[in-house]
Design a protein around this motif. Structure first.
Motif, PDB file in Angstrom:
ATOM      1  N   LEU A 204      -1.135  -4.222  -1.685  1.00 47.69           N
ATOM      2  CA  LEU A 204      -0.633  -4.537  -0.352  1.00 47.69           C
ATOM      3  C   LEU A 204       0.892  -4.627  -0.375  1.00 47.69           C
ATOM      4  N   GLU A 205       1.415  -5.257  -1.393  1.00 43.02           N
ATOM      5  CA  GLU A 205       2.873  -5.398  -1.517  1.00 43.02           C
ATOM      6  C   GLU A 205       3.551  -4.033  -1.646  1.00 43.02           C
ATOM      7  N   GLN A 206       3.014  -3.173  -2.487  1.00 42.14           N
ATOM      8  CA  GLN A 206       3.605  -1.845  -2.674  1.00 42.14           C
ATOM      9  C   GLN A 206       3.565  -1.033  -1.382  1.00 42.14           C
ATOM     10  N   ALA A 207       2.451  -1.097  -0.658  1.00 43.35           N
ATOM     11  CA  ALA A 207       2.329  -0.370   0.609  1.00 43.35           C
ATOM     12  C   ALA A 207       3.363  -0.876   1.607  1.00 43.35           C
ATOM     13  N   ARG A 208       3.544  -2.187   1.675  1.00 36.63           N
ATOM     14  CA  ARG A 208       4.530  -2.770   2.580  1.00 36.63           C
ATOM     15  C   ARG A 208       5.935  -2.335   2.212  1.00 36.63           C
ATOM     16  N   ILE A 209       6.263  -2.388   0.930  1.00 37.12           N
ATOM     17  CA  ILE A 209       7.598  -2.021   0.452  1.00 37.12           C
ATOM     18  C   ILE A 209       7.880  -0.544   0.708  1.00 37.12           C
TER      19      ILE A 209
ATOM     20  N   VAL B 178       8.325 -11.076   6.125  1.00 37.02           N
ATOM     21  CA  VAL B 178       8.507 -11.700   7.446  1.00 37.02           C
ATOM     22  C   VAL B 178       8.212 -10.690   8.546  1.00 37.02           C
ATOM     23  N   GLU B 179       8.738  -9.472   8.409  1.00 33.16           N
ATOM     24  CA  GLU B 179       8.502  -8.429   9.413  1.00 33.16           C
ATOM     25  C   GLU B 179       7.023  -8.060   9.491  1.00 33.16           C
ATOM     26  N   MET B 180       6.369  -7.928   8.333  1.00 37.80           N
ATOM     27  CA  MET B 180       4.948  -7.576   8.328  1.00 37.80           C
ATOM     28  C   MET B 180       4.116  -8.697   8.948  1.00 37.80           C
ATOM     29  N   ALA B 181       4.449  -9.922   8.625  1.00 37.11           N
ATOM     30  CA  ALA B 181       3.718 -11.056   9.200  1.00 37.11           C
ATOM     31  C   ALA B 181       3.808 -11.028  10.723  1.00 37.11           C
ATOM     32  N   LYS B 182       5.002 -10.754  11.258  1.00 39.18           N
ATOM     33  CA  LYS B 182       5.172 -10.674  12.715  1.00 39.18           C
ATOM     34  C   LYS B 182       4.331  -9.550  13.294  1.00 39.18           C
TER      35      LYS B 182
ATOM     36  N   GLU C  29       4.320 -16.142   8.053  1.00 45.83           N
ATOM     37  CA  GLU C  29       4.719 -15.541   6.769  1.00 45.83           C
ATOM     38  C   GLU C  29       3.879 -16.109   5.628  1.00 45.83           C
ATOM     39  N   LYS C  30       3.636 -17.413   5.678  1.00 48.24           N
ATOM     40  CA  LYS C  30       2.845 -18.071   4.625  1.00 48.24           C
ATOM     41  C   LYS C  30       1.441 -17.466   4.547  1.00 48.24           C
ATOM     42  N   THR C  31       0.821 -17.247   5.691  1.00 49.32           N
ATOM     43  CA  THR C  31      -0.519 -16.659   5.720  1.00 49.32           C
ATOM     44  C   THR C  31      -0.483 -15.233   5.194  1.00 49.32           C
ATOM     45  N   TYR C  32       0.503 -14.447   5.636  1.00 44.60           N
ATOM     46  CA  TYR C  32       0.592 -13.068   5.154  1.00 44.60           C
ATOM     47  C   TYR C  32       0.754 -13.024   3.636  1.00 44.60           C
ATOM     48  N   ILE C  33       1.587 -13.878   3.101  1.00 46.13           N
ATOM     49  CA  ILE C  33       1.820 -13.904   1.649  1.00 46.13           C
ATOM     50  C   ILE C  33       0.515 -14.185   0.905  1.00 46.13           C
ATOM     51  N   GLN C  34      -0.354 -15.027   1.474  1.00 56.08           N
ATOM     52  CA  GLN C  34      -1.647 -15.294   0.843  1.00 56.08           C
ATOM     53  C   GLN C  34      -2.485 -14.022   0.752  1.00 56.08           C
ATOM     54  N   TYR C  35      -2.413 -13.177   1.773  1.00 58.62           N
ATOM     55  CA  TYR C  35      -3.123 -11.896   1.717  1.00 58.62           C
ATOM     56  C   TYR C  35      -2.516 -11.006   0.639  1.00 58.62           C
ATOM     57  N   GLU C  36      -1.201 -10.945   0.612  1.00 61.70           N
ATOM     58  CA  GLU C  36      -0.523 -10.065  -0.339  1.00 61.70           C
ATOM     59  C   GLU C  36      -0.755 -10.497  -1.784  1.00 61.70           C
ATOM     60  N   LYS C  37      -0.983 -11.787  -1.996  1.00 59.56           N
ATOM     61  CA  LYS C  37      -1.252 -12.293  -3.343  1.00 59.56           C
ATOM     62  C   LYS C  37      -2.752 -12.326  -3.642  1.00 59.56           C
TER      63      LYS C  37
ATOM     64  N   ASN D 193       0.575  -0.267  10.339  1.00 60.48           N
ATOM     65  CA  ASN D 193       1.969  -0.662  10.145  1.00 60.48           C
ATOM     66  C   ASN D 193       2.605  -0.096   8.876  1.00 60.48           C
ATOM     67  N   VAL D 194       1.798   0.514   8.028  1.00 58.99           N
ATOM     68  CA  VAL D 194       2.345   1.125   6.804  1.00 58.99           C
ATOM     69  C   VAL D 194       2.054   2.614   6.830  1.00 58.99           C
ATOM     70  N   ASP D 195       2.807   3.354   6.104  1.00 54.05           N
ATOM     71  CA  ASP D 195       2.651   4.811   6.082  1.00 54.05           C
ATOM     72  C   ASP D 195       1.880   5.235   4.832  1.00 54.05           C
ATOM     73  N   VAL D 196       0.741   4.569   4.621  1.00 52.47           N
ATOM     74  CA  VAL D 196      -0.076   4.799   3.429  1.00 52.47           C
ATOM     75  C   VAL D 196      -1.530   4.928   3.874  1.00 52.47           C
ATOM     76  N   PRO D 197      -2.257   5.945   3.419  1.00 60.41           N
ATOM     77  CA  PRO D 197      -3.663   6.096   3.813  1.00 60.41           C
ATOM     78  C   PRO D 197      -4.516   4.899   3.381  1.00 60.41           C
ATOM     79  N   MET D 198      -5.440   4.517   4.229  1.00 60.37           N
ATOM     80  CA  MET D 198      -6.283   3.346   3.961  1.00 60.37           C
ATOM     81  C   MET D 198      -7.009   3.443   2.628  1.00 60.37           C
ATOM     82  N   ASN D 199      -7.478   4.632   2.267  1.00 58.58           N
ATOM     83  CA  ASN D 199      -8.262   4.766   1.035  1.00 58.58           C
ATOM     84  C   ASN D 199      -7.420   4.670  -0.231  1.00 58.58           C
ATOM     85  N   THR D 200      -6.110   4.528  -0.096  1.00 63.15           N
ATOM     86  CA  THR D 200      -5.266   4.359  -1.282  1.00 63.15           C
ATOM     87  C   THR D 200      -4.714   2.939  -1.410  1.00 63.15           C
ATOM     88  N   ILE D 201      -5.114   2.054  -0.494  1.00 66.91           N
ATOM     89  CA  ILE D 201      -4.633   0.671  -0.524  1.00 66.91           C
ATOM     90  C   ILE D 201      -5.678  -0.213  -1.184  1.00 66.91           C
ATOM     91  N   ILE D 202      -5.244  -1.053  -2.076  1.00 66.05           N
ATOM     92  CA  ILE D 202      -6.127  -2.002  -2.766  1.00 66.05           C
ATOM     93  C   ILE D 202      -6.205  -3.260  -1.907  1.00 66.05           C
TER      94      ILE D 202
END
Length: 79
Positions: free
Chosen positions: A5-10, A17-21, A27-35, A51-60
């Motif tokens: 999730l972190e790599q896809a966001r980056i 903060v932007e992804m959480a919005k 932000e705290k809740t989003y970070i829990q997902y990312e971790k 919100n990301v430019d990554v295909p769903m089947n390549t995201i963990i």
């Protein structure tokens, strides 16, 4: 290639903060997902993918997938 999730966001150039919005959460809740302390529901997963430019089947999306992904990576290094 699979992305956490972190790599896809980056790759998209968004901060946590932007992804959480964009996801409509704190932000705290989003970070829990990312971790991988929380798991996205399907509707949230689709919203993340929108919100990301990554295909769903390549995201963990699950920690179990992350563990398997690491194991496969370690095996390819040993070969």
């Amino acid at each position: 290639m699979n992305y956490t999730l972190e790599q896809a966001r980056i790759l998209t150039g968004l901060t946590q903060v932007e992804m959480a919005k964009k996801m409509g959460m704190s932000e705290k809740t989003y970070i829990q997902y990312e971790k991988y302390r929380r798991i996205f529901r399907m509707d949230q997963a689709f919203k993340f993918v929108e919100n990301v430019d990554v295909p769903m089947n390549t995201i963990i999306f699950f920690a179990g997938q992350l563990q398997n992904f690491r194991s496969q990576s370690e095996m390819s290094i040993c070969v």
